[in-house]
Design a protein around this motif. Structure first.
Motif, short mmCIF file in Angstrom:
data_model
loop_
_atom_site.label_atom_id
_atom_site.label_comp_id
_atom_site.label_asym_id
_atom_site.label_seq_id
_atom_site.Cartn_x
_atom_site.Cartn_y
_atom_site.Cartn_z
N GLU A 72 -22.02 14.21 30.65
CA GLU A 72 -21.43 13.30 29.66
C GLU A 72 -20.37 12.42 30.31
OE1 GLU A 72 -21.77 16.03 25.63
OE2 GLU A 72 -20.04 16.25 26.93
N ILE A 84 -20.35 8.29 30.49
CA ILE A 84 -19.23 7.50 29.98
C ILE A 84 -18.61 6.67 31.09
CG2 ILE A 84 -16.92 7.64 28.94
CD1 ILE A 84 -18.01 10.15 27.41
N TYR A 99 -14.86 5.24 20.44
CA TYR A 99 -15.69 6.44 20.62
C TYR A 99 -17.10 6.21 20.07
CZ TYR A 99 -17.09 11.34 20.36
OH TYR A 99 -17.77 12.54 20.51
N LYS A 100 -17.17 5.72 18.83
CA LYS A 100 -18.47 5.50 18.20
C LYS A 100 -19.29 4.43 18.92
CE LYS A 100 -16.85 6.92 13.64
NZ LYS A 100 -16.47 6.46 12.28
N THR A 130 -19.05 3.61 22.08
CA THR A 130 -19.49 4.17 23.37
C THR A 130 -20.71 5.05 23.17
OG1 THR A 130 -17.23 4.11 24.21
CG2 THR A 130 -18.78 5.55 25.37
N GLN A 131 -20.70 5.87 22.14
CA GLN A 131 -21.86 6.71 21.85
C GLN A 131 -23.09 5.85 21.55
OE1 GLN A 131 -21.99 10.00 22.23
NE2 GLN A 131 -19.89 9.91 22.94
N ALA A 150 -25.15 15.22 24.32
CA ALA A 150 -24.11 15.24 23.30
C ALA A 150 -23.68 16.67 22.99
CB ALA A 150 -24.63 14.58 22.03
N GLN A 205 -20.67 15.90 18.61
CA GLN A 205 -21.13 14.53 18.75
C GLN A 205 -22.54 14.34 18.20
OE1 GLN A 205 -20.80 14.47 22.96
NE2 GLN A 205 -18.84 13.41 22.95
N GLN A 206 -23.32 15.38 18.10
CA GLN A 206 -24.72 15.25 17.70
C GLN A 206 -24.87 14.58 16.34
OE1 GLN A 206 -26.59 19.06 17.93
NE2 GLN A 206 -26.27 19.25 20.13
N LEU A 257 -24.10 10.81 16.68
CA LEU A 257 -25.16 10.13 17.41
C LEU A 257 -26.41 9.96 16.56
CD1 LEU A 257 -24.95 11.73 20.94
CD2 LEU A 257 -24.49 9.37 20.34
#
Length: 126
Positions: free
Chosen positions: A5, A9, A44-45, A47-48, A110, A114-115, A118
């Motif tokens: 991860e 990133i 964060y969102k 980037t995901q 993830a 985070q799953q 995502l």
């Protein structure tokens, strides 16, 4: 965060650092600041979402490369008649790439927390 991860990133961060400066549309910049930057966890969102899109593009590129590489085989097979295929011998079809499924790739990188984010982002994109 897993090392995988962190690498993903870092890859996004490196691409952002290397992108050239461009002239900004002042109205768009203000609108983005008001509507997106003001959202909790926006970076964060986003980037995901970028990571999900990069994985999808990678998988599509692999499929496209496979199809381009094997287009001649499929053209020849489509031109052969049914009897020719039945009695003229069969040729094995080229093996398609076998990466894990798209959702599997996303879930592998993830964490459990985070799953859900995502999957929600992915469902909105599709």
């Amino acid at each position: 965060m897993t090392p995988q991860e962190k690498d993903l990133i870092q890859s996004v961060a490196t691409k952002l650092k290397q992108s050239p400066e461009s002239k900004k549309d002042a109205d768009a910049e203000k609108f983005i600041a008001d509507e997106i930057a003001s959202q909790p966890d926006a970076i964060y969102k986003l980037t995901q979402a970028v990571l999900v899109q990069e994985m999808a593009l990678k998988q599509l590129k692999e499929k496209n490369d496979y199809l381009e590489k094997n287009a001649e085989y499929y053209k020849e097979e489509s031109n052969r008649g049914s009897l020719s295929r039945m009695f003229g011998g069969s040729r094995p079809a080229p093996q398609p790439p076998q990466p894990p499924g798209f959702v599997s790739q996303v879930l592998l990188v993830a964490s459990c927390k985070q799953q859900q984010v995502l999957l929600q982002v992915w469902l909105r994109v599709v």
